[in-house]
Design a protein around this motif. Structure first.
Motif, mmCIF file in Angstrom:
data_model
loop_
_atom_site.group_PDB
_atom_site.id
_atom_site.type_symbol
_atom_site.label_atom_id
_atom_site.label_comp_id
_atom_site.label_asym_id
_atom_site.label_seq_id
_atom_site.Cartn_x
_atom_site.Cartn_y
_atom_site.Cartn_z
ATOM 1 N N GLU A 222 0.821 -1.217 0.000
ATOM 2 C CA GLU A 222 0.000 0.000 0.000
ATOM 3 C C GLU A 222 0.852 1.263 0.000
ATOM 4 O O GLU A 222 0.471 2.285 -0.575
ATOM 5 N N SER A 223 2.005 1.195 0.646
ATOM 6 C CA SER A 223 2.884 2.365 0.718
ATOM 7 C C SER A 223 3.893 2.413 -0.427
ATOM 8 O O SER A 223 4.723 3.331 -0.479
ATOM 9 N N GLY A 224 3.833 1.431 -1.330
ATOM 10 C CA GLY A 224 4.709 1.441 -2.494
ATOM 11 C C GLY A 224 6.146 1.045 -2.208
ATOM 12 O O GLY A 224 7.030 1.318 -3.022
ATOM 13 N N GLU A 225 6.405 0.396 -1.100
ATOM 14 C CA GLU A 225 7.774 -0.004 -0.734
ATOM 15 C C GLU A 225 8.093 -1.364 -1.356
ATOM 16 O O GLU A 225 8.212 -2.381 -0.668
ATOM 17 N N THR B 100 12.709 -11.461 -7.226
ATOM 18 C CA THR B 100 13.491 -10.492 -7.988
ATOM 19 C C THR B 100 12.686 -9.977 -9.185
ATOM 20 O O THR B 100 12.240 -10.759 -10.023
ATOM 21 N N GLY B 101 12.489 -8.676 -9.234
ATOM 22 C CA GLY B 101 11.799 -8.085 -10.377
ATOM 23 C C GLY B 101 10.292 -8.176 -10.331
ATOM 24 O O GLY B 101 9.626 -7.682 -11.253
ATOM 25 N N LEU B 102 9.700 -8.777 -9.296
ATOM 26 C CA LEU B 102 8.245 -8.855 -9.241
ATOM 27 C C LEU B 102 7.664 -7.469 -8.991
ATOM 28 O O LEU B 102 8.158 -6.703 -8.154
ATOM 29 N N ASP B 103 6.593 -7.132 -9.713
ATOM 30 C CA ASP B 103 5.924 -5.859 -9.488
ATOM 31 C C ASP B 103 4.892 -6.004 -8.380
ATOM 32 O O ASP B 103 4.748 -7.077 -7.770
ATOM 33 N N ALA B 104 4.169 -4.927 -8.090
ATOM 34 C CA ALA B 104 3.223 -4.937 -6.967
ATOM 35 C C ALA B 104 2.147 -5.988 -7.155
ATOM 36 O O ALA B 104 1.756 -6.680 -6.204
ATOM 37 N N ALA B 105 1.648 -6.136 -8.387
ATOM 38 C CA ALA B 105 0.578 -7.101 -8.640
ATOM 39 C C ALA B 105 1.056 -8.526 -8.393
ATOM 40 O O ALA B 105 0.348 -9.339 -7.778
ATOM 41 N N GLU B 106 2.265 -8.851 -8.864
ATOM 42 C CA GLU B 106 2.788 -10.204 -8.686
ATOM 43 C C GLU B 106 3.152 -10.477 -7.228
ATOM 44 O O GLU B 106 2.973 -11.588 -6.728
ATOM 45 N N LEU B 107 3.647 -9.462 -6.544
ATOM 46 C CA LEU B 107 3.933 -9.632 -5.119
ATOM 47 C C LEU B 107 2.654 -9.874 -4.332
ATOM 48 O O LEU B 107 2.611 -10.722 -3.435
ATOM 49 N N THR B 108 1.602 -9.158 -4.684
ATOM 50 C CA THR B 108 0.323 -9.341 -4.001
ATOM 51 C C THR B 108 -0.226 -10.737 -4.253
ATOM 52 O O THR B 108 -0.720 -11.401 -3.336
#
Length: 312
Positions: free
Chosen positions: A111-114, A131-139
């Motif tokens: 949520e805080s973009g970290e 490595t390299g995962l964006d916010a959507a993939e991390l979620t």
């Protein structure tokens, strides 16, 4: 109610409450101690061999289950001490509070973009290469891990404790820990870890499906839909590479109206998984909802396990 069954049920309830209240000890966690010892033994025992790996897993998990059996027999005529033993064993093997805390922290970071911190934090939930995962993939990775570990760290140990007491609690956690250590299909563990991985599959066959049923039942309490959870579970649960992880992940996807599955990387190897659910890609708010659903499923699993212990 016979005293033995009531002590088992009461001990597991007390252990569950201890996990919910205190969480994992910061130092000297019994599971971490076991993992360290098993890791040291692996360095001596390892060979690129399925029989060697089977012997290793049998000795590690069998020793822990055997110690649990001896401890339970030693206190079988002392209900008060047996209650404390079961409560302590249950607390040691459960991971519900820690799982929820990791899910909430991942949601906060996203949520805080970290993103760099979120990529590093993901290792607390799973072994996926972040490595390299964006916010959507991390979620998505975090949400899938919350779902899978709801079964592995809460539902399954409670059910094994209900049917096999302290040996069931400790033996299950030993098997599950060995799978996390050597069960991945890396070049080193493809043969050596085969038996540990298959054993973990076997001991989770029933708990994973119980977890999916409980997810369906708990879905409305988490703002989801039981019918959608049931549909996604029955349609998509078997399309996952794991015979068990997909059961709860699909049910979570349907319950939360999100879509899980996709391409993942573990230890340098790429897995392409089928889609689970029909909804949108999960966001940070959905990850928080997944945490809530996980806690509800855990509470329902406790009720089921206590009932089994009494009936046994």
């Amino acid at each position: 109610m016979p005293l033995r069954q009531s002590v088992t049920a009461a001990g597991m309830i007390a252990g569950y409450v201890a996990d919910a209240w205190f969480g994992d000890p910061r130092r000297g966690h019994p599971v971490a101690v076991f993992g360290t010892a098993a890791g040291q033994l692996e360095r001596w025992w390892w060979a690129d061999s399925k029989p060697r790996g089977a012997g290793y897993a049998t000795v590690c998990a069998g020793s822990i289950a055997g110690l649990g059996m001896l401890a339970e027999r030693a206190v079988r005529n002392r209900p008060g001490v047996r209650f404390v033993l079961i409560a302590a064993a249950t607390w040691a093997v459960l991971g519900g509070r820690g799982l929820a805390a990791e899910g909430r922290e991942m949601a906060r970071l996203l949520e805080s973009g970290e993103l760099p911190a979120a990529r590093q934090r993901l290792s607390h939930l799973c072994a996926r290469d972040a490595t390299g995962l964006d916010a959507a993939e991390l979620t998505r990775a975090a949400t899938e891990s919350i779902a899978e570990n709801t079964s592995d760290a809460v539902v399954a140990p409670l059910l094994w404790g209900a049917v096999a007491g302290v040996p069931g609690l400790l033996g299950y956690r030993a098997v599950n820990t060995l799978d996390a250590m050597v069960g991945y299909r890396s070049p080193r563990h493809r043969s050596f870890g085969w038996f540990a991985a298959r054993t973990d599959d076997w001991v989770n066959l029933v708990p994973a499906r119980v977890g999916a049923v409980l997810t369906v039942a708990a879905a409305p309490l988490a703002g989801g839909r039981a019918r959608a959870a049931w549909r996604a579970w029955r349609r998509d649960g078997g399309s996952h590479p794991s015979p068990n992880a997909g059961q709860v992940e699909a049910a979570f996807a349907g319950a939360l109206d999100i879509r899980l599955g996709g391409t993942n990387t573990y230890h340098g190897e790429v897995e392409r998984r089928s889609t689970l659910g029909d909804g949108r890609p999960p966001g940070a708010s959905d990850l928080r909802r997944a945490v809530r659903l996980s806690r509800l499923v855990g509470a329902a699993a406790l009720a089921v396990a206590a009932g089994i212990a009494v009936a046994r």
